[in-house]
Design an enzyme around this catalytic site. Structure first.
Site, mmCIF file in Angstrom:
data_model
loop_
_atom_site.group_PDB
_atom_site.id
_atom_site.type_symbol
_atom_site.label_atom_id
_atom_site.label_comp_id
_atom_site.label_asym_id
_atom_site.label_seq_id
_atom_site.Cartn_x
_atom_site.Cartn_y
_atom_site.Cartn_z
ATOM 1 N N SER A 100 -77.406 -17.401 -32.451
ATOM 2 C CA SER A 100 -78.817 -17.400 -32.087
ATOM 3 C C SER A 100 -79.420 -15.996 -32.016
ATOM 4 O O SER A 100 -80.621 -15.854 -31.808
ATOM 5 C CB SER A 100 -79.033 -18.142 -30.768
ATOM 6 O OG SER A 100 -78.547 -17.367 -29.711
ATOM 7 N N LYS B 233 -82.292 -20.021 -21.386
ATOM 8 C CA LYS B 233 -82.749 -18.747 -21.939
ATOM 9 C C LYS B 233 -84.124 -18.397 -21.408
ATOM 10 O O LYS B 233 -84.391 -17.242 -21.050
ATOM 11 C CB LYS B 233 -82.791 -18.825 -23.476
ATOM 12 C CG LYS B 233 -81.398 -18.809 -24.096
ATOM 13 C CD LYS B 233 -81.490 -19.019 -25.589
ATOM 14 C CE LYS B 233 -80.122 -18.909 -26.245
ATOM 15 N NZ LYS B 233 -80.162 -19.245 -27.666
#
Ligand code: ADP
Length: 763
Positions: free
Chosen positions: A669, A712
């Site tokens: 990611s 996140k």
């Protein structure tokens, strides 16, 4: 001879028959005086007569029996304790017609009465009868020694002989006897008494016989048993039947099928044939004992009052609505299906400290179930789950069965902790064993190697926890219903601390006078912990409480107010300080998802003179290294668009550095972050401040979806990020993000790297 007045000694308990020599103990002063004077003045003649009630100290005439005994004192002895012992020879029994107290002693007026015989014939018969029963008496009872019998037979006076017999048979109770002056009455009385006595003796005998029979049986049994033991030992046989019997009885009461009972009984038979000193003996013994202690279809009633369950869940945990809701649904379904909602296995997924274990415990409490926990972390070996065969040295049941053993009921709540940490290696596949545990079709007959027989796990409520779904095998995942517990926002943490953690820690430390201001808690949340959950927050609050406890014990302080400004006094200098999100030329903020929740990471790139090499430093996992290469290729493919000279990459090395940070990170990611940072370094364009990004990059420059967006964004929020670039595939996840975060962060969905560039360089 008529009436006579004599000194008199009242006796308390003993009536004396005529014609015998006996002892009398006297103590009262009037009796001692009477005895002394009688001895001196009356040739020792004195009248003794029994009191009706021995307890009367100074008796009157009315307190006395009316027949006493004329005795002659032969000897007097002074005994210790003021007692005088008189040895007397009794002459005869006489009626007493008066009794008075004078000169410090009693006197009695007595009359003479000779014995008479009302019927000679009857007397003869009675004499014979008396002879017979007496003989029997001496024969049957050792209580009447032969000497007495001999003494009796030496007595020539028949009246005295009967008196003596009466005296020996009744000793204390012969007042009635002496009151008879007709010989026939005396004989009748004695014969009746002896018969009574014979009766008693015969009853005693039969009781004794019964007892001694019993005793003999016990002895016999004991001896036989000992012999049997000896024989068994000799033959290598053992264990008393009793113990085997107890096992058999218990097996009989188990709630299991007849087949299982048969199998267990066979084991008991086997045990009976093994010598106790052989190793097998313990193996079989332990097995039987273990099996008998396991819960076999024994159920504890669950609480099914939904309101109460909800109340308990709320009492223990703040928020976590989804989990609580799911539990209530579970209950509802179970109620409607009469307990047949098989196969509901919840898997709570989230970073450490978000309350996975503690909510599971609370569910058990709410449903009033036994709670057992089995940590799967680091299990490599299938045998840990399924146990070893008994033939193995030191064989044991697997952890599933031994947990059930601890649970003691067949329907506990069973927490499979860290189900994502089960590894496969050479020693079999633990996750396939787990599959069997969790599969409602198979777990009715779960097989444990040690147990050997199928065990029903179908009524167990399994709940699993995991940090990360990506390492769980698909078939296992398919069995479970995933509930994500992503992590808490600052606001939630603050509430959890205020409503739960502080109270818990105060209880644990015994400090009851401590307050935390919101400022203090936020300070701890921001600068002393960096986590998705609240475990460290709880620990730090505990630290403060313990420091306070110490101060209380040392004296002086009794109450504490913890504020933002004095937190450092308790916890020392802050462990984390929020670095501003420093984007710049070649520096780009990415978002990572680790086992500990979300985090930010700063990727730094420089283009330095060289030969076109890619240099990677810092803590990069393999997947990240691959992403770095892809990122570089994507940048090179777009170089001309950005006006970069074709030869640039031949003359420069690209150096990518990923600072290590607290937890190692890996995963695809960071792809777009690296691409953006490289492009920035190469073009010299700065990346806008307050921006963070996450997304996987493909060689063609497409942006692919990522996991953990909620975690996140919580981390990004913590660090003051204002905009987050997210793959458009993840738009659906934005719903999950708490409002407090959504309101302060702008989410920018992208599909290609060009869109990322557009946002990043503020073009
Ligand atoms: P996990 O199993 O997810 O690692 P724990 O269950 O060990 O986390 O939780 C850590 C601590 O935080 C426990 O003391 C727990 O009670 C507390 N906690 C976590 N979430 C909450 C919540 N929502 N409300 C109250 N306490 C919580």
């Amino acid at each position: 001879m008529g009436e006579r007045r004599l000194k008199c000694i009242p006796l308390r308990n003993v009536a004396i028959v005529g014609g015998i020599i006996t002892n009398i103990d006297i103590k009262r002063s009037f009796s001692i005086k009477a005895a002394e004077l009688a001895f001196e003045e009356d040739n020792g003649y004195v009248f003794v007569v029994c009191q009706v009630d021995g307890a009367v100290v100074r008796p009157e005439f009315s307190d006395m029996y009316r027949v006493g005994t004329l005795v002659k004192i032969i000897e007097r002895f002074s005994m210790p304790g003021g007692v005088t012992k008189l040895m007397v020879k009794s002459e005869k029994n006489c009626p007493m017609i008066d009794f008075d107290y004078e000169d410090g002693m009693y006197h009695a007026v007595i009359t003479d009465e000779e014995l008479y015989t009302s019927s000679e014939e009857k007397l003869e018969i009675l004499k014979n009868m008396c002879g017979e029963v007496t003989e029997e008496l001496f024969r049957e009872s050792p209580r009447y020694p032969m000497e007495i019998s001999k003494e009796l037979s030496r007595e020539t006076d028949e009246d005295v002989r009967l008196n003596k017999l009466a005296q020996y048979v009744f000793s204390v109770d012969n007042q009635q006897y002496i009151e008879y002056f007709d010989r026939i009455e005396r004989y009748e009385y004695v014969v009746a008494k002896i018969r009574d006595e014979l009766n008693v003796i015969s009853v005693e005998k039969s009781v004794e016989d019964a007892i001694s029979n019993k005793m003999q049986n016990v002895n016999r049994d004991y001896i036989l048993r000992e012999q049997k033991k000896a024989i068994e030992e000799e033959l290598g046989d053992s264990l008393e039947d009793d113990e085997l019997g107890v096992f058999r009885k218990k097996i009989d009461t188990l709630n299991v099928s007849d087949d299982l009972k048969k199998k267990f009984l066979k084991e008991v038979d086997k045990l009976g044939k093994i010598h106790p000193s052989s190793a097998d003996y313990f193996i079989v013994y332990n097995y039987i004992e273990y099996v008998l202690e396991l819960p076999w279809n024994t159920y504890k009633d669950d609480r099914d009052d939904i309101k109460e369950v909800q109340r308990i869940l709320d009492e223990d945990h703040y928020g976590l609505e989804k989990v609580k809701e799911r539990i209530i649904e579970y209950l509802a379904v179970r109620k409607l299906t009469n307990g047949n909602n098989k196969g509901t296995i919840l898997c709570l997924v989230g970073p450490p400290g978000v309350g996975k274990t503690s909510i599971a415990k609370s569910i058990a409490r709410a449903l009033d179930k036994e709670y057992i926990q089995m940590s799967l972390g680091g299990i490599h070996d299938e045998a840990e789950i399924r146990g070893h065969r008994r033939t193995y040295v030191g064989a044991m049941p697997g952890r599933i069965i031994s947990s059930m053993h601890n649970a003691k009921t067949s329907n506990p709540l069973f927490l499979l902790d860290e189900i994502d940490k089960v590894y496969n290696d050479m020693k079999g596949d633990p996750s396939s064993a787990l599959l069997e545990v969790l599969d409602p079709v198979q777990n009715v007959k779960f097989r444990d190697n040690y147990l050997e027989v199928p065990y029903d796990l179908s009524k167990v409520m399994f709940i699993a926890t995991a940090n990360n779904l990506s390492t769980i095998k698909q078939p296992l995942l398919d069995r479970m219903e995933i509930i994500e517990m992503g992590g808490y926002t600052e606001y939630e943490k603050l509430n959890i601390a205020k409503k739960y953690l502080i109270r818990k820690q105060m209880l644990d430390s015994g400090v009851d006078n401590i307050t935390f201001s919101d400022g203090a808690l936020l300070e701890i949340i921001r600068n002393y912990t960096r986590e998705a959950g609240v475990r460290n927050l709880e620990r730090e609050i505990g630290n403060v409480c313990r420091k306070a406890a110490r101060k209380i014990v040392e004296g002086g302080v009794t109450s504490f107010k913890i504020t933002q400004s004095n937190v450092a006094k308790y916890l020392g200098i802050p462990k984390f300080t929020d670095s501003e999100i420093e984007n710049g030329v070649g520096v780009c903020t990415g978002l990572a998802w680790t086992g500990a929740g979300g985090d930010t990471l700063s990727i730094e790139v420089s283009a330095i003179d060289g030969k076109g090499e890619l240099v990677l430093t810092g803590h990069l996992g393999d997947v990240m290294k691959e992403s770095a290469r892809t990122a570089l290729s994507v940048v090179r493919s777009r170089a001309s668009e950005f006006g970069i000279d074709k030869t640039f990459f031949e003359k420069h090395d690209i150096h990518i550095h990923v600072p290590e940070g607290a937890t190692p990170k890996d995963g695809p990611s960071a792809g777009i972050t690296m691409t953006t940072a490289i492009m920035s370094a190469v073009t010299g364009r700065a990346i806008v401040k307050g921006l963070a990004m996450t997304g996987e990059i493909t060689l063609r420059g497409n942006v692919l979806g990522i996991g953990g967006l909620k975690e996140k964004s919580l981390a990004a929020h913590r660090l003051g990020v204002k905009k987050i670039v997210v793959p458009k595939d993840n738009i659906k996840d934005i719903d999950e993000i708490p409002n407090i975060v959504k309101n302060s962060i702008e989410f920018i969905p992208v599909g290609t790297i060009d869109q990322v560039f557009n946002v990043s360089y503020g073009v």
